[in-house]
Structures are given as C-alpha cells and as structure tokens.
Design a protein around this motif. Structure first.
Motif, short mmCIF file in Angstrom:
data_model
loop_
_atom_site.label_atom_id
_atom_site.label_comp_id
_atom_site.label_asym_id
_atom_site.label_seq_id
_atom_site.Cartn_x
_atom_site.Cartn_y
_atom_site.Cartn_z
N SER A 66 0.85 -1.19 0.00
CA SER A 66 0.00 0.00 0.00
C SER A 66 0.88 1.24 0.00
O SER A 66 1.85 1.32 0.77
CB SER A 66 -0.92 0.03 1.22
OG SER A 66 -1.68 1.24 1.24
N ARG A 73 -5.15 -1.39 8.15
CA ARG A 73 -5.93 -0.62 7.19
C ARG A 73 -5.51 -0.89 5.74
O ARG A 73 -6.13 -0.36 4.83
CB ARG A 73 -5.82 0.87 7.50
CG ARG A 73 -6.61 1.28 8.74
CD ARG A 73 -6.37 2.73 9.10
NE ARG A 73 -6.87 3.65 8.09
CZ ARG A 73 -8.13 4.07 8.01
NH1 ARG A 73 -9.04 3.60 8.86
NH2 ARG A 73 -8.50 4.93 7.09
N THR A 75 -5.48 -2.56 2.31
CA THR A 75 -6.65 -3.14 1.63
C THR A 75 -6.24 -3.78 0.32
O THR A 75 -5.39 -3.25 -0.40
CB THR A 75 -7.69 -2.04 1.35
OG1 THR A 75 -7.98 -1.34 2.57
CG2 THR A 75 -8.99 -2.64 0.80
N GLN A 157 -9.72 -6.17 4.07
CA GLN A 157 -9.09 -5.33 5.09
C GLN A 157 -9.33 -5.93 6.46
O GLN A 157 -10.47 -6.23 6.83
CB GLN A 157 -9.65 -3.90 5.03
CG GLN A 157 -8.97 -2.92 5.95
CD GLN A 157 -9.71 -1.60 6.02
OE1 GLN A 157 -10.57 -1.40 6.88
NE2 GLN A 157 -9.40 -0.70 5.11
N ALA A 234 -12.37 1.09 3.11
CA ALA A 234 -12.02 -0.11 2.34
C ALA A 234 -12.64 -0.07 0.95
O ALA A 234 -12.00 -0.43 -0.04
CB ALA A 234 -12.47 -1.36 3.10
#
Length: 338
Positions: A66, A73, A75, A157, A234
C-alpha cells in the motif's frame, strides 16, 4: 481457496480475543493476467487481451502493498472480484449476535443480577444451563470467526473484519442485558431502581448488570461508528484498485529497497519498500508499506507491477506475469512468541 474460506480462527487481539487467533493461511486464486510493458499501456487492453486468450495465473494474497495505508488498514482486491458489500455479511452478523446474546444470559442472569425472577436465576445457575452456555460460547466463537473471514473476503481489510467481529460480541451482549433488564422490570415494576444499592446490597443487585449492559451498548455504538468509516475506507481503496486495473497505466517496476521495520502485525512482518520504474525514459520511485508472511518476503530485485493514473492514485503489487523469488530463510523474519 476462496478468501472467505480461510481455515483457522482469526479473531484479532485488538478486538478483545487475545487467546483466540490464528495465522491467515496462504491461498491462491486465479486472475486474468495483465501484460506489463516498459512503456505505459492501458490496463483495460491488457486484461481484455488475456481474457480473449484464456490465459490465467495464480496470484497470492501475500505480500500486500500500500502506498497510503499500513497495518490493519491495508486493503486488497482480488483480481476479478467486485468491490465489497455489507449486505452478504448481515446473516452472519445477526447469527453471531444472537449466539453471543444467548451465551451472555447466564452471565447477566446469575453473576450480574439481571434474572427476571428468583426462579429463573436459580435455573440459569444450574450446571446444565452453565454447560449449555459453554457450548453456546464455542458456537458464538465459530460464528464470529466465520463473520471475520467473510468480512475480510468482502473488504480485503483486517480492520473492517475485526470491527464486524467486535460488533457481533458487544452488540449481542448489550442486547441480552437490555432484554433481561426490560423483562425484570415487567415482572416487578414496583421495585425501585437505585444505583446506590450497588454499594450497600448484600447480594448482586440488578443495577450492576444494568451498568455492565450500558457499557457493552456504549462499546457497540463506538464500534458501529468506527465500522462505518472503516467500510467506507475499504470500499474507496478497492474502487481505486479496480479502476486502476481497468483504466490506469501499467508499468513494469522493480523492488529496489526493502527495510524491515522490526514490527509485526501478529505473525506478519511489516516492511517499508521502494519500487523503481521508468516513465518516458525517466526513472521514478514509489515508496510503499508491505505486509507479508515470513515465508513470502520478496527479495530485492523482484519484478513489480505499478499502476497509476492522472489523478495521482497509485497501486503496486507483485507482477503476476513473472515468477517471484522469496527469502530462502523463512525464520529470518518470523515473529518471536517467547
């Protein structure tokens, strides 16, 4: 294996289940392979070309990358999967809440003074009732685990999945306390309700159970508020990933830097990485967070897929068209449980 069929109990410590948790197992799923080019090409064309040829490859869920989030968090969206929805989770949520409410009846009725009548209190304290509550507890844990797994499959998530599980626990216990309190008031409406009796009563007063029930209700309200934000977050991330795969620009990249943060999300090591790629002959670098398992730590030099658009949105993942290489020493980044 489907994301919602991950075996093992995956209730996270952050959500009140410190001794009931498990490692998310690796699993593979198929995706339509996207062709990477040194120059930018629309992802839609790459997907459509491979769909027409029927080419499919295995795609591992770990490692996760990410450019904006880290930890729980982060996703993901499985290629070919739609953006997550809450509606399919409601039957599992309601089932888990009912089971937790039934489990909590003995707790609130006998230990916290919310039995509607003395006879019902005696019945709830019987060994058979206590044994039934233990069986219901295991059933509630299994149902909550299933809810967590399916929520993770829908929204990709862990934060959202954990909040769904926590809502089942707190919501079920709060509803149980509320029903017992209302039933008790109906059976004996003349009894005064005074919180001062908590300090003076020789037995456990119902006021204590009412306070405990109010605490669970407050927790459930907080979890519900956090859950709405987590689900929205998400879905935004999944929508971005879906759009980038279909409409964004694809670049072949390389994992140039990998730095271990000396921290784990439970058994999953976390890293900070840099991905280098070339745009119009000019080298560029992306910084990202990486979450993976100890046996799937990609080595520096691994081929990456970099997706971007003109809005500045980006997404990176291992290039599925190239075989990935991982650290041979699987114990190097394994979490210590001493």
């Amino acid at each position: 294996m489907e994301y919602s069929e991950i075996s093992g109990i995956i209730l996270l410590k952050n959500y009140g289940c410190e001794n009931v948790y498990g490692q998310i197992q690796k699993f593979t799923f198929t995706r339509v392979a996207a062709v990477s080019f040194r120059r930018a090409v629309p992802m839609r064309n790459a997907v459509e070309d491979n769909q027409s040829s029927g080419q499919q490859e295995h795609f591992e869920i770990l490692p996760m990358f990410s450019t904006r989030d880290k930890g729980m968090r982060m996703t993901v969206l499985r290629p070919g999967r739609r953006v997550g929805r809450a509606a399919p989770l409601l039957p599992w949520l309601l089932t888990a809440m009912v089971l937790w409410a039934m489990t909590g009846t003995v707790l609130f009725g006998t230990l916290l003074g919310l039995a509607p009548t003395p006879a019902i209190g005696t019945l709830l304290g019987h060994p058979v009732a206590v044994g039934a509550a233990v069986v219901l507890l295991f059933a509630a844990i299994i149902a909550t685990t299933g809810l967590y797994s399916r929520a993770a499959g829908q929204f990709g998530q862990r934060s959202a999945a954990g909040l769904f599980a926590m809502l089942a626990v707190t919501g079920g216990l709060a509803a149980d306390a509320g029903v017992l309190l209302l039933w008790m008031r109906i059976m004996d409406s003349s009894r005064p309700f005074d919180f001062k009796t908590i300090a003076t009563s020789p037995t456990v007063p119902p006021e204590l159970g009412a306070i405990a029930g109010a605490g669970f209700a407050l927790l459930a309200a907080i979890v519900l508020l956090r859950l709405s934000g987590s689900v929205a977050h998400a879905r935004r991330r999944q929508t971005d990933i879906e759009r980038l795969r279909m409409e964004g620009l694809s670049f072949a990249g390389t994992l140039t830097t990998r730095r271990f943060t000396n921290s784990w999300l439970y058994s999953f090591p976390m890293f900070k990485v840099e991905i280098g790629y070339i745009v119009d002959g000019m080298p560029r670098v992306f910084s990202a967070h990486m979450l993976t398992s100890a046996d799937r730590v990609p080595i520096v030099g691994s081929r990456m897929l970099v997706l971007t658009d003109d809005r500045g949105t980006s997404h990176v993942e291992l290039d599925p068209s190239n075989g990935a290489e991982f650290e041979p020493d699987v114990n190097k980044y394994a979490a210590s449980h001493d």
